[in-house]
Design an enzyme around this catalytic site. Structure first.
Site, PDB file in Angstrom:
ATOM      1  N   SER A 121      63.880  80.503  76.556  1.00 29.82           N
ATOM      2  CA  SER A 121      62.878  80.555  77.633  1.00 29.82           C
ATOM      3  C   SER A 121      63.586  80.271  78.964  1.00 29.82           C
ATOM      4  CB  SER A 121      61.817  79.488  77.392  1.00 29.82           C
ATOM      5  OG  SER A 121      61.037  79.296  78.552  1.00 29.82           O
ATOM      6  N   TYR A 134      60.233  70.597  75.732  1.00 27.98           N
ATOM      7  CA  TYR A 134      60.327  72.060  75.653  1.00 27.98           C
ATOM      8  C   TYR A 134      61.588  72.546  76.380  1.00 27.98           C
ATOM      9  CZ  TYR A 134      58.790  76.948  75.704  1.00 27.98           C
ATOM     10  OH  TYR A 134      58.710  78.311  75.527  1.00 27.98           O
TER      11      TYR A 134
HETATM   12  N1  LIG Z   1      54.535  83.083  75.901  1.00 19.46           N
HETATM   13  C1  LIG Z   1      55.409  82.726  76.818  1.00 19.46           C
HETATM   14  O1  LIG Z   1      55.106  82.702  78.032  1.00 19.46           O
HETATM   15  C2  LIG Z   1      56.807  82.369  76.436  1.00 19.46           C
HETATM   16  C3  LIG Z   1      57.754  82.211  77.456  1.00 19.46           C
HETATM   17  C4  LIG Z   1      59.058  81.885  77.129  1.00 19.46           C
HETATM   18  C5  LIG Z   1      59.426  81.735  75.814  1.00 19.46           C
HETATM   19  N2  LIG Z   1      58.481  81.887  74.839  1.00 19.46           N
HETATM   20  C6  LIG Z   1      58.925  81.680  73.476  1.00 19.46           C
HETATM   21  O2  LIG Z   1      58.599  82.816  72.712  1.00 19.46           O
HETATM   22  C7  LIG Z   1      58.415  82.430  71.336  1.00 19.46           C
HETATM   23  C8  LIG Z   1      57.103  82.996  70.835  1.00 19.46           C
HETATM   24  O3  LIG Z   1      56.073  82.367  71.584  1.00 19.46           O
HETATM   25  P1  LIG Z   1      54.613  82.976  71.779  1.00 19.46           P
HETATM   26  O4  LIG Z   1      54.334  83.008  73.216  1.00 19.46           O
HETATM   27  O5  LIG Z   1      54.441  84.198  70.943  1.00 19.46           O
HETATM   28  O6  LIG Z   1      53.807  81.741  71.183  1.00 19.46           O
HETATM   29  P2  LIG Z   1      52.640  81.680  70.109  1.00 19.46           P
HETATM   30  O7  LIG Z   1      51.710  82.788  70.330  1.00 19.46           O
HETATM   31  O8  LIG Z   1      52.140  80.287  70.157  1.00 19.46           O
HETATM   32  O9  LIG Z   1      53.419  81.939  68.753  1.00 19.46           O
HETATM   33  C9  LIG Z   1      54.283  80.998  68.234  1.00 19.46           C
HETATM   34  C10 LIG Z   1      54.702  81.476  66.865  1.00 19.46           C
HETATM   35  O10 LIG Z   1      55.575  80.506  66.304  1.00 19.46           O
HETATM   36  C11 LIG Z   1      55.115  80.186  64.996  1.00 19.46           C
HETATM   37  N3  LIG Z   1      55.413  78.781  64.706  1.00 19.46           N
HETATM   38  C12 LIG Z   1      55.106  77.708  65.466  1.00 19.46           C
HETATM   39  N4  LIG Z   1      55.488  76.580  64.850  1.00 19.46           N
HETATM   40  C13 LIG Z   1      56.033  76.961  63.672  1.00 19.46           C
HETATM   41  C14 LIG Z   1      56.585  76.255  62.573  1.00 19.46           C
HETATM   42  N5  LIG Z   1      56.659  74.921  62.558  1.00 19.46           N
HETATM   43  N6  LIG Z   1      57.056  76.972  61.544  1.00 19.46           N
HETATM   44  C15 LIG Z   1      56.987  78.315  61.521  1.00 19.46           C
HETATM   45  N7  LIG Z   1      56.475  79.041  62.533  1.00 19.46           N
HETATM   46  C16 LIG Z   1      55.993  78.365  63.593  1.00 19.46           C
HETATM   47  C17 LIG Z   1      53.608  80.416  65.049  1.00 19.46           C
HETATM   48  O11 LIG Z   1      53.065  80.677  63.762  1.00 19.46           O
HETATM   49  P3  LIG Z   1      52.332  79.528  62.875  1.00 19.46           P
HETATM   50  O12 LIG Z   1      51.586  78.673  63.835  1.00 19.46           O
HETATM   51  O13 LIG Z   1      51.484  80.290  61.936  1.00 19.46           O
HETATM   52  O14 LIG Z   1      53.429  78.805  62.183  1.00 19.46           O
HETATM   53  C18 LIG Z   1      53.538  81.663  65.927  1.00 19.46           C
HETATM   54  O15 LIG Z   1      53.745  82.809  65.159  1.00 19.46           O
HETATM   55  C19 LIG Z   1      58.462  80.897  71.336  1.00 19.46           C
HETATM   56  O16 LIG Z   1      59.743  80.476  70.923  1.00 19.46           O
HETATM   57  C20 LIG Z   1      58.231  80.526  72.794  1.00 19.46           C
HETATM   58  O17 LIG Z   1      58.779  79.277  73.126  1.00 19.46           O
HETATM   59  C21 LIG Z   1      57.199  82.193  75.113  1.00 19.46           C
END
Ligand SMILES: NC(=O)c1ccc[n+]([C@@H]2O[C@H](COP(=O)([O-])OP(=O)(O)OC[C@H]3O[C@@H](n4cnc5c(N)ncnc54)[C@H](OP(=O)(O)O)[C@@H]3O)[C@@H](O)[C@H]2O)c1
Length: 243
Positions: A121, A134
Site C-alpha cells: 500500500s 497498517y
Molecule cells: N482498498 C484500498 O484502498 C487498498 C489500498 C491499498 C492497499 N490495499 C490492500 O489491498 C489488499 C486487498 O484489500 P481490499 O481493499 O480488497 O480489502 P477487503 O475488501 O477488506 O478484502 C480483504 C481480503 O483479505 C482477506 N483476509 C483478511 N484477513 C484474512 C485472514 N486472516 N486470512 C485470510 N484472508 C484474509 C479477506 O477475506 P476473509 O475476510 O474472508 O478472510 C478479503 O478477501 C489488502 O492487502 C489491502 O491492504 C487496499
C-alpha cells in the site's frame, strides 16, 4: 483480480477465511469457462497457509503466480494502546504473505520459474497518522519483498510489489475520512493485471497520490509531522462522526 486472472487462462486457487464468498468467486469463474479451486485458510496461521498451498497444488498443479493480497486495515490508537491488535495486523498483512511465499517458493525454485506479487500500500511509504500497525505492516511488505526480489535474481522467480492508494472495496467502504484520488475497482485491477503481465518490479498508483507519498519521504521530518498531524486530526474527527 481472481476473475480477471482466470480470464487470462490461469487456474486460480482462492484463499481467504470466508468459504462461501470464495465459492461465489469460483462459481463465477467456472460459469465463464475458467478453472478455480477454493482453499479456505486464515493467513495469520502458518500451518493453515502451508496446508492450503499444498491442497491447491494437489488440485490445480504447481503455483506459478502467487498474489499475496489478504489484508486488514484498522486504526491504531495511542490510548488505549493495543499491542495484540498491532500483532494481528502484522500477522495478517506481513506474515500471511511470508507464509504463502514459504509455501510456493521451494516449488518455484525447483522449476526455475515463478512470480510472487505482494499487494502492499502507499501507506507503507511513510508512517501515517492513526495507522501505525497498517503502515508498519505495509512498509514491512515493501522491504521484505524488495529484499527477496534482489535475492531471487538469477533463479527465474520474479517479485512484483504493488502499492495502491485508495480503491473502492469493502475495506474503504467504512471510511468516513477523505480518500484523495479514490479509484474504482475495475481500473485498479486492470492497472495491477498490467503490472503482473509485464512482471514489473513495482507499481505504485494512482500516480498523483504515489507522487505525494514519495515526496512525503523526502520532507524534513518536522514539516512532515506538522502536515501529517493535520491530516490525522481531520481523519479522527471524520471517523468520530456517525457514518
Ligand atoms: N482498498 C484500498 O484502498 C487498498 C489500498 C491499498 C492497499 N490495499 C490492500 O489491498 C489488499 C486487498 O484489500 P481490499 O481493499 O480488497 O480489502 P477487503 O475488501 O477488506 O478484502 C480483504 C481480503 O483479505 C482477506 N483476509 C483478511 N484477513 C484474512 C485472514 N486472516 N486470512 C485470510 N484472508 C484474509 C479477506 O477475506 P476473509 O475476510 O474472508 O478472510 C478479503 O478477501 C489488502 O492487502 C489491502 O491492504 C487496499
Amino acid at each position: 483480480m481472481a476473475v480477471r486472472l482466470a480470464r487470462e487462462g490461469y487456474a486460480v486457487g482462492l484463499a481467504a477465511r470466508r468459504e462461501s464468498l470464495l465459492e461465489g468467486v469460483a462459481r463465477e469463474i467456472h460459469e465463464a469457462g475458467g478453472n478455480a479451486g477454493v482453499f479456505p485458510c486464515d493467513v495469520a496461521e502458518r500451518d493453515q497457509v502451508l496446508n492450503a498451498v499444498r491442497r491447491c497444488e494437489e488440485e490445480l498443479g504447481p503455483v506459478d503466480l502467487l498474489v499475496a493480497n489478504a489484508g486488514l486495515s484498522i486504526n491504531t490508537r495511542v490510548a488505549p494502546f493495543d499491542g495484540l491488535a498491532v500483532e494481528q495486523v502484522i500477522r495478517i498483512n506481513l506474515l500471511g504473505a511470508v507464509y504463502a511465499t514459504e509455501g510456493v517458493l521451494p516449488g518455484m525454485l525447483e522449476r526455475g520459474r515463478g512470480h510472487i506479487v505482494a499487494v502492499s500500500s502507499l501507506a507503507g511509504f511513510a508512517g501515517l497518522p492513526m495507522s501505525a500497525a497498517y503502515s508498519a505492516s505495509k512498509a514491512g511488505m515493501i522491504n521484505f519483498f524488495e529484499s527477496l526480489r534482489i535475492d531471487l535474481r538469477g533463479y527465474g522467480v520474479d517479485v512484483t510489489v504493488i502499492s495502491p492508494g485508495f480503491v473502492r472495496t469493502p475495506m474503504t467502504d467504512h471510511n468516513s475520512h477523505a480518500m484523495p484520488f479514490l479509484m474504482e475497482l475495475e481500473p485498479a485491477v486492470e492497472e495491477m493485471i498490467r503490472a503482473i503481465g509485464r512482471r514489473k518490479k513495482s507499481l505504485a498508483f494512482p500516480r498523483p497520490l504515489a507522487l505525494v507519498a514519495w515526496s512525503a519521504r523526502l520532507l524534513p521530518r518536522p514539516l512532515y509531522d506538522r502536515i501529517a498531524a493535520r491530516v490525522g486530526r481531520r481523519k479522527a474527527s471524520a471517523d468520530s462522526r456517525p457514518a
